[in-house]
Design a protein around this motif. Structure first.
Motif, PDB file in Angstrom:
ATOM      1  N   UNK A  27      -5.280   7.659  24.694  1.00 14.37           N
ATOM      2  CA  UNK A  27      -5.617   9.118  24.439  1.00 14.37           C
ATOM      3  C   UNK A  27      -5.042   9.774  23.320  1.00 14.37           C
ATOM      4  N   UNK A  28      -4.940   8.939  22.198  1.00 15.27           N
ATOM      5  CA  UNK A  28      -4.292   9.313  21.149  1.00 15.27           C
ATOM      6  C   UNK A  28      -4.944  10.175  20.112  1.00 15.27           C
ATOM      7  N   UNK A  29      -6.395  10.428  20.486  1.00 11.62           N
ATOM      8  CA  UNK A  29      -7.218  11.229  19.605  1.00 11.62           C
ATOM      9  C   UNK A  29      -7.243  10.628  18.221  1.00 11.62           C
ATOM     10  N   UNK A  30      -7.549  11.497  17.198  1.00  7.07           N
ATOM     11  CA  UNK A  30      -7.748  11.167  15.820  1.00  7.07           C
ATOM     12  C   UNK A  30      -6.359  10.714  15.284  1.00  7.07           C
ATOM     13  N   UNK A  31      -6.264   9.965  14.353  1.00  6.41           N
ATOM     14  CA  UNK A  31      -5.007   9.514  13.859  1.00  6.41           C
ATOM     15  C   UNK A  31      -4.989   9.954  12.199  1.00  6.41           C
ATOM     16  N   UNK A  32      -4.387  10.761  11.808  1.00  7.93           N
ATOM     17  CA  UNK A  32      -4.341  10.916  10.219  1.00  7.93           C
ATOM     18  C   UNK A  32      -4.125   9.678   9.606  1.00  7.93           C
ATOM     19  N   UNK A  33      -4.816   9.722   8.403  1.00  8.13           N
ATOM     20  CA  UNK A  33      -4.544   8.625   7.296  1.00  8.13           C
ATOM     21  C   UNK A  33      -3.156   8.868   6.810  1.00  8.13           C
ATOM     22  N   UNK A  34      -2.458   7.925   6.459  1.00  6.02           N
ATOM     23  CA  UNK A  34      -1.027   7.943   5.733  1.00  6.02           C
ATOM     24  C   UNK A  34      -1.295   7.362   4.445  1.00  6.02           C
ATOM     25  N   UNK A  35      -0.363   7.589   3.581  1.00  5.05           N
ATOM     26  CA  UNK A  35      -0.141   7.109   2.089  1.00  5.05           C
ATOM     27  C   UNK A  35      -0.107   5.472   2.390  1.00  5.05           C
ATOM     28  N   UNK A  36      -0.458   4.747   1.457  1.00  4.68           N
ATOM     29  CA  UNK A  36      -0.541   3.389   1.418  1.00  4.68           C
ATOM     30  C   UNK A  36       0.941   2.930   1.320  1.00  4.68           C
ATOM     31  N   UNK A  37       1.813   3.207   0.530  1.00  6.88           N
ATOM     32  CA  UNK A  37       3.166   3.046   0.222  1.00  6.88           C
ATOM     33  C   UNK A  37       4.075   4.203   0.018  1.00  6.88           C
ATOM     34  N   UNK A  38       5.112   4.418   0.223  1.00  2.00           N
ATOM     35  CA  UNK A  38       6.019   5.486  -0.271  1.00  2.00           C
ATOM     36  C   UNK A  38       6.348   5.416  -1.533  1.00  2.00           C
ATOM     37  N   UNK A  39       6.625   6.296  -2.331  1.00  4.34           N
ATOM     38  CA  UNK A  39       7.647   6.437  -3.385  1.00  4.34           C
ATOM     39  C   UNK A  39       8.435   7.791  -3.581  1.00  4.34           C
ATOM     40  N   UNK A 126      23.995  -0.586 -10.050  1.00  4.22           N
ATOM     41  CA  UNK A 126      25.026  -0.060  -9.310  1.00  4.22           C
ATOM     42  C   UNK A 126      24.986  -0.072  -7.722  1.00  4.22           C
ATOM     43  N   UNK A 127      26.076  -0.101  -7.236  1.00  6.52           N
ATOM     44  CA  UNK A 127      25.872  -0.439  -5.917  1.00  6.52           C
ATOM     45  C   UNK A 127      25.554   0.932  -5.060  1.00  6.52           C
ATOM     46  N   UNK A 128      24.473   0.718  -4.255  1.00  5.55           N
ATOM     47  CA  UNK A 128      23.932   1.808  -3.575  1.00  5.55           C
ATOM     48  C   UNK A 128      22.673   1.458  -2.913  1.00  5.55           C
ATOM     49  N   UNK A 129      21.996   2.441  -2.287  1.00  4.64           N
ATOM     50  CA  UNK A 129      20.696   2.188  -1.377  1.00  4.64           C
ATOM     51  C   UNK A 129      19.547   2.478  -2.111  1.00  4.64           C
ATOM     52  N   UNK A 130      18.559   1.854  -2.021  1.00  2.97           N
ATOM     53  CA  UNK A 130      17.339   1.865  -2.839  1.00  2.97           C
ATOM     54  C   UNK A 130      16.171   1.669  -2.131  1.00  2.97           C
ATOM     55  N   UNK A 131      15.198   2.180  -2.331  1.00  2.00           N
ATOM     56  CA  UNK A 131      13.692   2.137  -1.931  1.00  2.00           C
ATOM     57  C   UNK A 131      12.897   1.221  -2.934  1.00  2.00           C
ATOM     58  N   UNK A 132      12.065   0.248  -2.342  1.00  2.00           N
ATOM     59  CA  UNK A 132      11.427  -0.569  -3.262  1.00  2.00           C
ATOM     60  C   UNK A 132      10.060  -0.047  -3.762  1.00  2.00           C
ATOM     61  N   UNK A 133       9.613   0.238  -4.703  1.00  2.00           N
ATOM     62  CA  UNK A 133       8.262   0.913  -5.076  1.00  2.00           C
ATOM     63  C   UNK A 133       7.368  -0.106  -5.436  1.00  2.00           C
ATOM     64  N   UNK A 134       6.482  -0.407  -4.483  1.00  2.00           N
ATOM     65  CA  UNK A 134       5.429  -1.710  -4.458  1.00  2.00           C
ATOM     66  C   UNK A 134       4.701  -1.638  -5.903  1.00  2.00           C
ATOM     67  N   UNK A 135       4.099  -0.399  -6.152  1.00  3.22           N
ATOM     68  CA  UNK A 135       3.177  -0.586  -7.349  1.00  3.22           C
ATOM     69  C   UNK A 135       3.747  -0.883  -8.558  1.00  3.22           C
ATOM     70  N   UNK A 136       4.885  -0.303  -8.649  1.00  2.00           N
ATOM     71  CA  UNK A 136       5.508  -0.583 -10.134  1.00  2.00           C
ATOM     72  C   UNK A 136       6.592  -1.407 -10.257  1.00  2.00           C
ATOM     73  N   UNK A 137       6.955  -2.367  -9.173  1.00  2.00           N
ATOM     74  CA  UNK A 137       7.806  -3.309  -8.883  1.00  2.00           C
ATOM     75  C   UNK A 137       9.522  -2.560  -9.469  1.00  2.00           C
ATOM     76  N   UNK A 138       9.652  -1.439  -8.683  1.00  2.00           N
ATOM     77  CA  UNK A 138      10.995  -1.134  -9.367  1.00  2.00           C
ATOM     78  C   UNK A 138      11.911  -0.702  -8.053  1.00  2.00           C
ATOM     79  N   UNK A 139      12.970  -0.295  -8.333  1.00  2.00           N
ATOM     80  CA  UNK A 139      13.895   0.135  -7.291  1.00  2.00           C
ATOM     81  C   UNK A 139      14.289   1.576  -7.473  1.00  2.00           C
TER      82      UNK A 139
END
Ligand SMILES: Cc1cc2nc3c(=O)[nH]c(=O)nc-3n(C[C@H](O)[C@H](O)[C@H](O)COP(=O)(O)O)c2cc1C
Length: 246
Positions: A27-39, A126-139
Motif C-alpha cells: 500500500x505504498x501508493x505511487x513512489x516519486x522518482x529520485x535522482x540517479x546519483x547525488x552530487x 586533505x584528511x576529511x569526509x568526501x562524497x564520490x561523484x559518479x559522473x565526473x569521477x571526483x571527490x
C-alpha cells in the motif's frame, strides 16, 4: 522450532517473494522518482586521477589471496591507489541511454546507493569526509578534519577502523530502487553492495593492500556524521583499506 517466524526477517522474506499465483501487493501508493546519483555542486571538488588499468593482475591469484585484513601500517595510500579502488567500486564502464553502467552490477541499473569516503591518510589529499561523484569521477569534500575516533567509535571501537587509511561508507537510497521493485528493493540493495564491496577487496588485493568489510556499526552515528536522515538515505555497509602490516 517456529520462534523465528515472529521475527522481522522471516516476515520480510515471505512478504517480498515473487509467486506465480499472486502478485506482490503493497500500500505504498505511487513512489516519486529520485535522482540517479547525488552530487554536492556547492562544495570543493577533487578530481581523481584517471585510474591506471594497464597494470596486470591475475584474477585467480587475487581470488585465492583475498582476505579480510585488519592490521595496517600508518603509511598513507597513494592517490593513484585510491583512484583504482574507487574505479573498482563504482567506475563508469559504459552508457546505456541515460544509465551510467558501472564495474559492479545493480538490479535494474539503478545503483541505489551513494559512496562516501573518510580519508585518513592519502598522499596529496586533505584528511576529511568526501562524497564520490559518479559522473565526473571526483571527490566532493563535505568536511575537512580528523574523524578517525568518531568513525571508530561508531563502528563499535573496532581497531581495524582506527588503523584504516581510507574507509568507504555506503548508504542506501531505498526509493531509487523501490520505484521499480517496491518492497522487494530491500533484497536487491544489499546484493548490489555486496558486489561493490567485493570489487574493492579484489582491487585492494591486486595492489597488495589490506581491506575489511564492516557491517557492525551504530547506524545513527554514521548517518549523523554523513548528514543523511537515516530514512530516505541510510548507511548500509563500510569497508576499510590500509597498507598491510607484514
Ligand atoms: C556483511 C559483512 C559484514 C562484516 N562485518 C565485519 C565487521 O564489522 N568487522 C570485521 O572485522 N569483519 C567483518 N566482516 C568480515 C568477515 O569477518 C570475514 O569476511 C569473514 O571472517 C571471512 O574471512 P575472509 O573475508 O578473510 O575470507 C564482514 C563481512 C561481511 C561480508
Amino acid at each position: 522450532m517456529t520462534f523465528y517466524k515472529q521475527g522481522l526477517a522471516f516476515g520480510y522474506v515471505q512478504g517480498t517473494k515473487y509467486c506465480r499465483d499472486r502478485t506482490m501487493k503493497d500500500n505504498l501508493g505511487s513512489i516519486p522518482a529520485t535522482q540517479r546519483f547525488k552530487s554536492y555542486p556547492e562544495v570543493e571538488r577533487l578530481q581523481l586521477p584517471e585510474p591506471d588499468l594497464s597494470r596486470p593482475a591475475n584474477l585467480w591469484q587475487c581470488l585465492a589471496k583475498r582476505r579480510s585484513e585488519r592490521d595496517y601500517t600508518t603509511d598513507p595510500l597513494a592517490i593513484e591507489e585510491l583512484s583504482r579502488l574507487m574505479w573498482a567500486a563504482q567506475g563508469v564502464t559504459a552508457r546505456a541511454g541515460t544509465h551510467l553502467l558501472r564495474t559492479a552490477p545493480s538490479a535494474g541499473a539503478l545503483y541505489p546507493f551513494e559512496t562516501y569516503l573518510y580519508i585518513d591518510r592519502v598522499e596529496k589529499v586533505t584528511q576529511g569526509l568526501y562524497h564520490f561523484n559518479v559522473a565526473d569521477f571526483s571527490l566532493e569534500c563535505l568536511q575537512d578534519g580528523n574523524f578517525n575516533q568518531l568513525i571508530t567509535t561508531a563502528c563499535l571501537g573496532q581497531p581495524v577502523v582506527r588503523r584504516a587509511a581510507v574507509v568507504f561508507i555506503w548508504t542506501a537510497i531505498m526509493l531509487r530502487c523501490m520505484v521499480k521493485y517496491r518492497d522487494r528493493a530491500m533484497r536487491y540493495i544489499p546484493m548490489d553492495l555486496g558486489h561493490v564491496c567485493q570489487n574493492v577487496q579484489l582491487a585492494a588485493t591486486a595492489m597488495d593492500l589490506g581491506s575489511c568489510p564492516i557491517g557492525a556499526f551504530y547506524d545513527d552515528d554514521i548517518n549523523e556524521l554523513l548528514g543523511v536522515d537515516g530514512e530516505e538515505e541510510a548507511v548500509l555497509y563500510l569497508i576499510t583499506v590500509g597498507r598491510l602490516n607484514r
